[in-house]
Motif scaffolding. Structure first.
Motif, short mmCIF file in Angstrom:
data_model
loop_
_atom_site.label_atom_id
_atom_site.label_comp_id
_atom_site.label_asym_id
_atom_site.label_seq_id
_atom_site.Cartn_x
_atom_site.Cartn_y
_atom_site.Cartn_z
N GLU A 2 0.82 -1.22 0.00
CA GLU A 2 0.00 0.00 0.00
C GLU A 2 0.84 1.27 0.00
N GLU A 3 1.93 1.28 0.77
CA GLU A 3 2.76 2.48 0.83
C GLU A 3 3.39 2.81 -0.53
N GLU A 4 3.72 1.78 -1.31
CA GLU A 4 4.24 2.01 -2.67
C GLU A 4 3.15 2.52 -3.58
N LEU A 5 1.95 1.92 -3.45
CA LEU A 5 0.83 2.34 -4.29
C LEU A 5 0.48 3.81 -4.07
N ALA A 6 0.63 4.26 -2.84
CA ALA A 6 0.30 5.65 -2.53
C ALA A 6 1.21 6.62 -3.28
N SER A 7 2.48 6.25 -3.44
CA SER A 7 3.41 7.14 -4.11
C SER A 7 3.50 6.88 -5.62
N LYS A 8 3.22 5.65 -6.05
CA LYS A 8 3.29 5.32 -7.48
C LYS A 8 2.26 4.24 -7.80
N PRO A 9 1.09 4.67 -8.28
CA PRO A 9 0.06 3.68 -8.65
C PRO A 9 0.54 2.77 -9.77
N VAL A 10 -0.06 1.60 -9.88
CA VAL A 10 0.25 0.69 -10.97
C VAL A 10 -0.37 1.29 -12.24
N GLY A 11 0.48 1.61 -13.19
CA GLY A 11 0.03 2.29 -14.40
C GLY A 11 -0.58 1.35 -15.43
N THR A 12 -1.28 1.96 -16.37
CA THR A 12 -1.95 1.22 -17.44
C THR A 12 -0.96 0.43 -18.28
N GLU A 13 0.18 1.03 -18.60
CA GLU A 13 1.16 0.30 -19.42
C GLU A 13 1.68 -0.93 -18.68
N ARG A 14 1.95 -0.80 -17.39
CA ARG A 14 2.42 -1.95 -16.63
C ARG A 14 1.35 -3.04 -16.60
N LEU A 15 0.10 -2.66 -16.42
CA LEU A 15 -0.97 -3.65 -16.38
C LEU A 15 -1.10 -4.37 -17.72
N LYS A 16 -0.99 -3.65 -18.82
CA LYS A 16 -1.05 -4.30 -20.14
C LYS A 16 0.13 -5.25 -20.31
N ALA A 17 1.30 -4.80 -19.88
CA ALA A 17 2.50 -5.65 -20.00
C ALA A 17 2.35 -6.91 -19.15
N LEU A 18 1.85 -6.76 -17.93
CA LEU A 18 1.66 -7.92 -17.06
C LEU A 18 0.58 -8.85 -17.60
N ASP A 19 -0.47 -8.28 -18.17
CA ASP A 19 -1.54 -9.07 -18.77
C ASP A 19 -0.96 -9.96 -19.87
N SER A 20 -0.19 -9.36 -20.76
CA SER A 20 0.42 -10.12 -21.85
C SER A 20 1.46 -11.10 -21.32
N TRP A 21 2.30 -10.65 -20.41
CA TRP A 21 3.37 -11.49 -19.86
C TRP A 21 2.78 -12.72 -19.16
N GLN A 22 1.75 -12.50 -18.38
CA GLN A 22 1.15 -13.59 -17.61
C GLN A 22 0.61 -14.68 -18.53
N SER A 23 0.14 -14.29 -19.68
CA SER A 23 -0.46 -15.26 -20.60
C SER A 23 0.57 -16.10 -21.34
N MET A 24 1.84 -15.72 -21.27
CA MET A 24 2.88 -16.50 -21.96
C MET A 24 3.14 -17.79 -21.19
N GLN A 25 2.93 -18.88 -21.85
CA GLN A 25 3.19 -20.20 -21.28
C GLN A 25 3.89 -21.04 -22.34
N PRO A 26 4.52 -22.17 -21.98
CA PRO A 26 5.20 -22.99 -22.98
C PRO A 26 4.24 -23.83 -23.82
N TYR A 27 2.95 -23.60 -23.68
CA TYR A 27 1.94 -24.28 -24.46
C TYR A 27 1.00 -23.23 -25.04
N ASP A 28 0.20 -23.64 -26.00
CA ASP A 28 -0.78 -22.73 -26.58
C ASP A 28 -2.07 -22.79 -25.78
#
Length: 190
Positions: free
Chosen positions: A50-76
């Protein structure tokens, strides 16, 4: 550490060997070198204290990057649809399937519900191994690639991420193109 941490580590990160490798044949079950570190890094980016979020919210670009990154798996993904996106959309249709701030907040507030739902989604959506990932060496190279990509997200090096994960800024398009990309091409981007 908060009570959510162990749940996120095992169910949410999408790189846990327990989930990701259940579909792999015996000869390809090489776990990432330091799975716990990769998962911890993902967790920090998605659900910072929470203390980090107060000073630097999670930005839209990071969320898009994490969304795409999370979906990468060694299978389709069967049908070319990420189990993470599908689960978010099913649980919170009012927020849509994107990993947006609304979904991030509810995931971080109650990761147990999301973790259980996404685990089932992964098992339902997990398709065939990507070409080049059917060996221990291929899987290990894949996890190395995934770690390098996460480093670019941590550094907010969007230019490096463009090279490693083309189309990452549009998670739906990313999955579409990722679905057609063999492991050998992915790891060649490092």
């Amino acid at each position: 550490m908060s009570r959510r941490s162990p749940v996120l580590r095992t169910l949410l990160a999408g790189c846990s060997a327990a989930l990701a490798l259940t579909a792999l044949p015996g000869q390809a079950q090489a776990a990432p070198g330091d799975d716990a570190d990769l998962i911890r890094r993902f967790e920090q980016l998605l659900c910072p204290p929470e203390e980090e979020l107060a000073s630097k919210p999670v930005g839209t670009e990071r969320l898009k990057a994490l969304d795409s990154w999370q979906s990468m798996q060694p299978y389709d993904w069967k049908g070319g649809i990420s189990a993470y996106r599908e689960t978010r959309n099913r649980l919170w249709p009012q927020n849509g399937g994107d990993l947006n701030e609304s979904n991030r907040a509810v995931i971080c507030a109650d990761p147990v519900a999301f973790g259980e739902a996404v685990r089932n989604g992964i098992l339902d959506r997990k398709g065939d191994l990507k070409d080049g990932c059917a060996t221990s060496e291929g899987v290990q190279r894949f996890w190395e690639y995934k770690a390098v990509a996460l480093g670019a997200v941590e550094d907010e090096d969007w230019a490096a991420l463009d090279k490693l994960m083309p189309n990452w800024g549009d998670p739906v398009e990313f999955i579409r193109s990722y679905h057609l990309t063999p492991c050998t091409e992915l790891v060649g981007r490092m």
